[in-house]
Design an enzyme around this catalytic site. Structure first.
Site, PDB file in Angstrom:
ATOM      1  N   HIS A 103       0.872  -1.183   0.000  1.00 25.96           N
ATOM      2  CA  HIS A 103       0.000   0.000   0.000  1.00 25.96           C
ATOM      3  C   HIS A 103       0.908   1.232   0.000  1.00 25.96           C
ATOM      4  CE1 HIS A 103      -2.686   2.948   1.974  1.00 25.96           C
ATOM      5  NE2 HIS A 103      -3.701   2.196   1.598  1.00 25.96           N
ATOM      6  N   ASP A 146       3.393  -4.420   8.157  1.00 26.86           N
ATOM      7  CA  ASP A 146       2.152  -3.651   8.035  1.00 26.86           C
ATOM      8  C   ASP A 146       1.003  -4.664   8.152  1.00 26.86           C
ATOM      9  OD1 ASP A 146      -0.183  -2.572   7.067  1.00 26.86           O
ATOM     10  OD2 ASP A 146       0.742  -1.571   5.359  1.00 26.86           O
ATOM     11  N   GLN A 159      -4.191  -5.211   6.875  1.00 24.64           N
ATOM     12  CA  GLN A 159      -5.178  -6.109   6.264  1.00 24.64           C
ATOM     13  C   GLN A 159      -5.180  -7.491   6.883  1.00 24.64           C
ATOM     14  OE1 GLN A 159      -7.526  -5.292   4.239  1.00 24.64           O
ATOM     15  NE2 GLN A 159      -6.829  -3.240   3.707  1.00 24.64           N
ATOM     16  N   LYS A 206     -10.274  -1.329  10.759  1.00 23.99           N
ATOM     17  CA  LYS A 206     -10.419  -2.494   9.879  1.00 23.99           C
ATOM     18  C   LYS A 206     -10.809  -3.734  10.676  1.00 23.99           C
ATOM     19  CE  LYS A 206      -7.151  -0.809   6.437  1.00 23.99           C
ATOM     20  NZ  LYS A 206      -8.010  -0.088   5.493  1.00 23.99           N
ATOM     21  N   CYS A 253      -4.926   2.372  -3.550  1.00 26.42           N
ATOM     22  CA  CYS A 253      -3.698   2.925  -2.928  1.00 26.42           C
ATOM     23  C   CYS A 253      -2.536   1.944  -3.078  1.00 26.42           C
ATOM     24  CB  CYS A 253      -3.898   3.280  -1.458  1.00 26.42           C
ATOM     25  SG  CYS A 253      -5.225   4.446  -1.177  1.00 26.42           S
TER      26      CYS A 253
END
Ligand code: C6P
Length: 404
Positions: free
Chosen positions: A121, A198, A201, A224, A362
């Site tokens: 991203h 990261d 997700q 999220k 993104c």
């Protein structure tokens, strides 16, 4: 088995209509929906104990401080961090990554190397490019395959004694690929490099254990995983949080201030300047409680069922091209239909009450790899159903017949 009807009853928004049709919300990778218990937690804070934290001797301030620190402890337990002060509360994943990238300016030298993956991203690309501009460090990229998997052989060759940091996502937002992060972390460590994961997700589907992973940093956003927007966390190993300088200066992050010199507060406060999103952090804790009660193993198994069901059905549509066909995938499907712009499909299915994301998500380098402007992305959560997928397939078929 999950009791989906009961779960759906926990989410007020799932009962509304959009354009006269029952809402089908398949944009969970952008932001998940919020259960009533999390909404109630926010209302309770503002109704009963709204006050600044760590500052007041009065009762409201102490109640707010206790609830805020209790949420930090819940987050520590959820991610299995060794110490509560290794959890830094942030405004989200982007904030966490920028905190580390900005701090690394003090730790890098000209021509040091840092490694990113092709699947990132923009939040996990741009801060590092800014760091390279400041320091003269070199950014290297782990390439991807047509299936949307990282090439670990190529990664092995990129690692050198100059590699200082590797930063990859746990799950790709655009393709859903679950990356082999344990392997990536271990390989980086063999070269003495630190690793930032990261987890934006991954965290809605997987419960990560940061000690087992042995990563130096792991970051995510509450919105999220059923929490509010504007809140997140970054886990950092204690020694690394000591190595990094503070990110922002201001109230709460100091020990002593004079005009000659300021000394900084201990962890975690060194990285938490200013008044935080107190209600948001407390609600983040409530969201983790809610999801843990359902159970991440059950959530992942059910979402996987939805993913397989939707993939099979979508592939029956002529002209369908799926992007991201890795064996290990989270519940994200990116696709295009030959001859149709993704935006047009997104707009038509919205008229039928169905929310999906369209565009580059993104993650422009991934779109460049496939030489496309973007995709339609349907991303599922544990409160979605196969009946909703059927409505979606019908809507896509209808959109196709209108556009071709
Ligand atoms: N991706 C999506 O629709 P923030 O905005 O800080 O909460 O999260 C940024 C971010 C970082 N990394 C990954 C892998 C992400 O997916 C995201 C957010 C959303 O895919 C909104 S752009």
């Amino acid at each position: 088995m999950l009791d989906i009807n009961k779960i759906r009853g926990d989410f007020p928004i799932l009962h509304r209509k959009v354009n006269g049709k029952p809402l089908v919300y398949f944009d969970n990778a952008a932001t998940s929906q919020t259960p009533k218990i999390v909404i109630d937690t926010i209302v309770d804070y503002y109704s009963n104990y709204n006050a600044n934290i760590h500052r007041g001797v009065h009762t409201l301030s102490q109640e707010a401080t206790n609830a805020y620190e209790a949420a930090r402890k819940k987050i520590q337990d959820h991610f299995n961090a060794a110490k509560s002060y290794e959890i830094i509360l942030t405004s989200g994943t982007t904030h966490g990554i920028n905190m580390v990238a900005t701090g690394f300016a003090d730790l890098l030298e000209n021509e040091d190397e840092i490694i990113v993956s092709a699947l990132e991203h923009h939040s996990n690309i741009v801060p590092w490019q800014m760091l390279c501009e400041k320091t003269g460090a070199i950014l290297k990229v782990i390439p991807m395959s047509d299936e949307g998997c990282l090439d670990l052989e190529a990664y092995k060759k990129l690692l050198t004694e100059k590699t200082k940091l590797v930063f990859v996502n746990h799950v790709s937002n655009a393709l859903g690929t679950i990356n082999p992060i344990k392997k990536i972390i271990d390989m980086a460590h063999e070269h003495g490099a630190a690793v930032l994961i990261d987890g934006a997700q991954a965290t809605p589907h997987i419960k990560p254990d940061v000690q087992e992973l042995d990563c130096e940093f792991y970051t995510c956003s509450a919105h999220k995983l059923c929490g509010p927007t504007g809140v997140g966390m970054i886990y950092g190993k204690e020694e690394w949080l000591h190595k990094l300088p503070p990110y922002q200066g201001g109230g709460e992050m100091i020990s002593e201030v004079t005009f000659e010199k300021t000394t900084y507060a201990d962890l975690p406060h060194k990285f938490e300047a200013g008044t935080p999103n107190i209600a948001g952090v407390i609600a983040f804790g409530a969201a983790l409680d809610y999801m843990n009660k359902i159970g991440f193993d059950r959530i992942a198994a059910y979402e996987n069922e939805l993913l397989e069901y939707a993939t099979e059905k979508l592939l029956t549509i002529e002209g369908m091209k799926l992007y991201g066909t890795a064996h290990e995938k989270a519940a994200v499907i990116s696709f295009n239909i030959e001859g149709i712009h993704p935006y047009d499909i997104g707009s038509i299915v919205d008229k039928l009450g169905i929310a999906v994301r369209t565009g580059h998500h993104c993650a422009q380098p991934i779109m460049d790899y496939y030489n496309i402007p973007g995709t339609v992305r349907a991303s599922f959560s544990f409160y979605n159903t196969k009946e909703e997928i059927d409505l979606f397939i019908e809507a896509v078929v209808r959109a196709k017949s209108m556009l071709i």
